[in-house]
Each structure stands twice: as structure tokens, then as C-alpha cells.
Design an enzyme around this catalytic site. Structure first.
Site, short mmCIF file in Angstrom:
data_model
loop_
_atom_site.label_atom_id
_atom_site.label_comp_id
_atom_site.label_asym_id
_atom_site.label_seq_id
_atom_site.Cartn_x
_atom_site.Cartn_y
_atom_site.Cartn_z
N ASP A 1 -1.49 -7.16 -1.61
CA ASP A 1 -1.48 -6.92 -0.16
C ASP A 1 -1.62 -8.19 0.66
OD1 ASP A 1 -1.03 -4.17 -0.18
OD2 ASP A 1 -3.11 -3.81 -0.74
N ASP B 1 4.35 0.47 -2.02
CA ASP B 1 3.83 -0.20 -0.82
C ASP B 1 4.18 -1.68 -0.81
OD1 ASP B 1 2.35 1.80 -2.15
OD2 ASP B 1 0.57 1.48 -0.95
N1 GLY Z 1 -0.91 0.23 0.96
C1 GLY Z 1 -1.89 1.19 0.77
C2 GLY Z 1 -1.64 2.48 1.47
O1 GLY Z 1 -0.57 2.74 1.99
O2 GLY Z 1 -2.58 3.26 1.50
#
Ligand code: GLY
Length: 423
Positions: free
Chosen positions: A121, A182
């Protein structure tokens, strides 16, 4: 009103013109950002609201230090910085830019001190909080910190699988070789790093990773797995699983929304029209599985009549993705008409109009049904009724920082079609 067969959103009960809805929604959103600016300043709210109100991120002991309440850790802090940059671009008011620049210092410290960096992330965090100030106001500190974050992200690239490991230490057997949908939004940090450094290796890693997701995380029926596992030694694809969805073989709504937006952005960065086709497949499935008001349940397996919460953040992300996809399709010369598993026979022009219309309807529905003003709620979130992680009991039927950020981004995209994405 029956839902349209191939998407579009059945929400057109509003009697107000979309421009007016967007104007009012922007004003309401900025009022909330203003109040949060006083409450939080350069400290960070928690991932999601509790009883519809954000509190400071809790104090923690971790990464070799005691971090007081409001510290910069976790994957969502940059969504607060991102809202400030959007507010600054909308209004030109110094207070937003000045605070967002104070956030740059915090993100530079975070990458220097090694606070909570063992995950993919880094892209969400450093694209918004550091690349954006570099691009908008020439922040050298932002550029330097974002390049350091891109280097850390590159360490997560696994040969021979050609993917970026999502979570955990690279030697952790439970996490080795796991990629997640994601992550598509984390790739723009690498494309940017290639541009500013002149080194192709960042963009090559991002493109290989995206290709692997295109092949394995998107299923033949146009749904997506949340996560997919590759053998960390041989690189062979193994199997999909979920972390935040209803079941391994269901379609987590936010994951599908990340797919729409992420593959459309991959097209922006690579010019590869197959990514645009993949984004369109994700979009068509998403749009065909919405409830009447156009705001998805937390997993697309649920629909009207199910006693399950919505995930408003998936709608906000999908709206941004649909607008990006429409823009890509409108400008993509010679994109072959995709082959879809459904019966879709419209041409590219119809498709552009349909995606734009669906995005406008979705944002209208959010503004008219999911905001504190619409609901008469005392809340410091821009959007209510999101879900963070239902299987783990986190942030269920609450506001969340990413939902707020993407809702404001969608409003900016509708108000300023020439806006340049932060991704
Ligand atoms: N990237 C983590 C979520 O969408 O919860």
C-alpha cells in the site's frame, strides 16, 4: 423501476440536474473537510468512523517506537492528504495546500524511520501524499520520499512469478506469493518513479504485475478474486482466495471496483488496450449486479432484499474508474471491440456514454442518499454506509477515509473534466 440489463444505474429519480447535484455535493464535502482540518490538522483520523464519527488514529507501540494518537501508520492516512489536495485544486485556498504540505513532512519521516512499510500500500500512501505535491507545487521533499517508497515497493517484486507481494514480510510463508486486486492502485507510484528517474525497471515491474492479475485474478465470467497465490519458488499460479469478501468464489464489491479503476489506469500508463478491455469487463459485471439505487452491497453476491450492508466506498471508487475508463475509450484509437462473456453489442461510443452516465448516476445516488446531509446524520465523514472488512468485523456500515477521498475525487472529475489524476 427494473435494473438495466447491461448496467447503467437505476437511480434517475432525482429531479435535480447533475451539475446542481455536484455543486451542492462539493459545497457539503468542503464544509466537512474544513471542520476536519480544525479537528485533525496534521494528525490523522482512523481508517473508519465509529458510530459515524472519525476519531484520531489510536496511539500504538510499534516499529521500535511509541506512536502517539493521530500518528501516521496504516494504509489510509494519505486519503486525508488527498482530500486536502482535491480541496485545494477546487478552491485555490491556501489552508488546504499548507496543511497538505505539513503532511509531506510526516510521510518523509515515516519512510525514513521505517514506520509500517511492509506492504504494497506504499502506492496509495505515497502517490497521494508525496507524488501529488511534487507534481502540483514542486515539493522536493515529496519527490524524494516517494522515490524511497517506490524502491521499497520494488523490493516486494517476486521473480519468477512477476508479481508484487501484497502483505507481510517476504519470508512469511502465509503471505509469500500473494497478490491482491487492490494493488492495481499502487502501480502508478512505479510508473511515476520510472518517469522521474529515467529507469524503466519500475514501470516494467508494474506492467508485469498487472498482466499477472489480468490473467489470473480476473475470472472467465468477468468477476475477480480478491487475492491470488503464486508459488513463490516456481512462480506457477496456484489459486484464488478472499480476505474481505463473502467467499473465495464470490465477488467482493470493492475488489471489483479496484479492478475497474486499476485496469483503466494501467491503460493510461502503458497504452495497452487489453487493459482497457479488462477494465470494461470488470465494469460491465459490476454494473449488472447493482441494487436499485446503484450503490453496491459489500459483496456483489448480494442484492435488493438481502439484509446486508452496502459499501458506499465501492461505488465511489467505481465512479472514478468508470470515468477513467470512459476517458480511455474515448481517446483509444483502434481499440478492438472487446469479447465479453455477456451479450454486449454496443459500440465504443455507446459504451463511453453508458459508463459516464452510470458514474453520474452513482455519484448522484451517493450525494442524495449516503451523505450526512442526506441522512440528517451528525458525522465528520463525507460518505456513510461503507464497509471496511466485514468478515473480520471492521468498519461495518461506517464511513471510511478511502470512500471519502474517492467520492471527492469523483466530484472533482465531474466538475473539472480536465483534472489530471493523482494516480
Ligand atoms: N485496500 C484495502 C481495502 O480496500 O480494504
Amino acid at each position: 423501476m427494473t435494473p438495466p440489463r447491461h448496467g447503467g444505474v437505476a437511480t434517475s429519480e432525482s429531479s435535480i440536474a447533475p451539475e446542481e447535484v455536484v455543486g451542492v455535493a462539493v459545497r457539503d464535502a468542503l464544509d466537512i473537510v474544513d471542520a476536519n482540518l480544525v479537528t485533525f490538522g496534521d494528525r490523522f483520523p482512523h481508517d473508519n468512523t465509529v458510530d459515524e464519527v472519525y476519531q484520531l488514529r489510536p496511539a500504538v507501540r510499534g516499529w521500535g517506537q511509541d506512536l502517539p494518537a493521530g500518528s501516521n501508520y496504516g494504509w489510509t492516512t494519505s486519503f486525508w492528504s488527498g482530500q486536502l489536495w482535491l480541496a485545494w485544486e477546487l478552491t485555490g485556498r491556501d489552508r488546504y495546500r499548507d496543511l497538505a504540505l505539513a503532511h509531506v513532512e510526516s510521510f518523509a519521516r515515516r519512510v525514513r524511520d521505517g514506520v509500517d512499510l511492509d506492504h504494497h500500500d506504499l502506492g496509495f500512501l505515497y502517490s497521494l501524499a508525496c507524488v501529488t505535491p511534487d507534481r502540483l507545487v514542486g515539493s522536493a521533499e515529496g519527490r524524494c520520499a516517494a522515490l524511497a517508497a517506490a524502491d521499497l515497493l520494488m523490493r516486494r517484486f517476486l521473480e519468477p512469478a512477476g508479481i508484487i507481494q501484497a502483505w507481510g514480510d517476504l519470508s512469511d510463508p502465509a503471505e509469500q506469493g500473494r497478490g491482491i486486486i487492490d494493488s492495481l492502485l499502487n502501480m502508478p507510484l512505479l510508473y511515476w518513479a520510472s518517469k522521474v528517474s529515467g529507469e524503466r525497471r519500475y514501470a516494467e515491474a508494474a506492467e508485469r504485475h498487472t498482466r499477472q492479475l489480468q490473467r489470473h485474478i480476473v475470472r472467465d465470467d468477468d468477476t475477480t478474486f480478491h487475492t491470488f497465490h503464486w508459488d513463490p519458488v516456481t512462480g506457477e499460479p496456484r489459486s484464488g482466495s478472499t480476505h474481505q469478501g463473502h467467499a473465495d468464489d464470490s465477488c467482493w464489491a470493492r475488489g471489483q471496483a479496484w479492478g475497474i479503476y486499476g485496469f483503466a489506469l494501467a491503460y493510461r500508463h502503458t497504452g495497452d488496450a487489453t487493459f482497457l478491455r479488462t477494465a470494461a469487463r470488470c465494469a460491465d459485471y459490476f454494473l449488472a449486479h447493482l441494487p436499485r439505487d446503484g450503490v453496491a452491497f459489500w459483496d456483489l453476491v448480494f442484492s435488493d432484499g438481502d439484509d446486508q450492508p452496502r459499501d458506499s466506498s465501492s461505488a465511489a471508487i467505481a465512479a472514478c474508474g468508470l470515468l477513467e475508463l470512459a476517458e480511455g475509450l474515448a481517446g483509444a484509437d483502434g481499440v478492438e471491440e472487446p469479447t465479453f462473456s455477456g451479450e454486449i453489442d454496443d459500440d465504443a461510443t455507446t459504451r463511453v456514454a453508458r459508463y459516464r452516465e452510470a458514474a453520474v448516476d452513482m455519484v448522484t445516488s451517493l450525494a442524495e442518499r449516503y451523505t450526512p446531509r442526506a441522512l440528517g446524520a451528525q458525522s465528520n465523514a463525507l460518505l456513510l454506509h461503507g464497509v471496511y472488512n466485514l468478515p473480520r468485523g471492521m468498519g461495518i456500515d461506517e464511513g471510511n477515509l478511502w470512500g471519502d477521498y474517492y467520492y471527492l475525487e469523483a466530484l472533482v472529475r465531474l466538475r473539472r473534466p480536465d483534472w489530471v489524476p493523482y494516480w
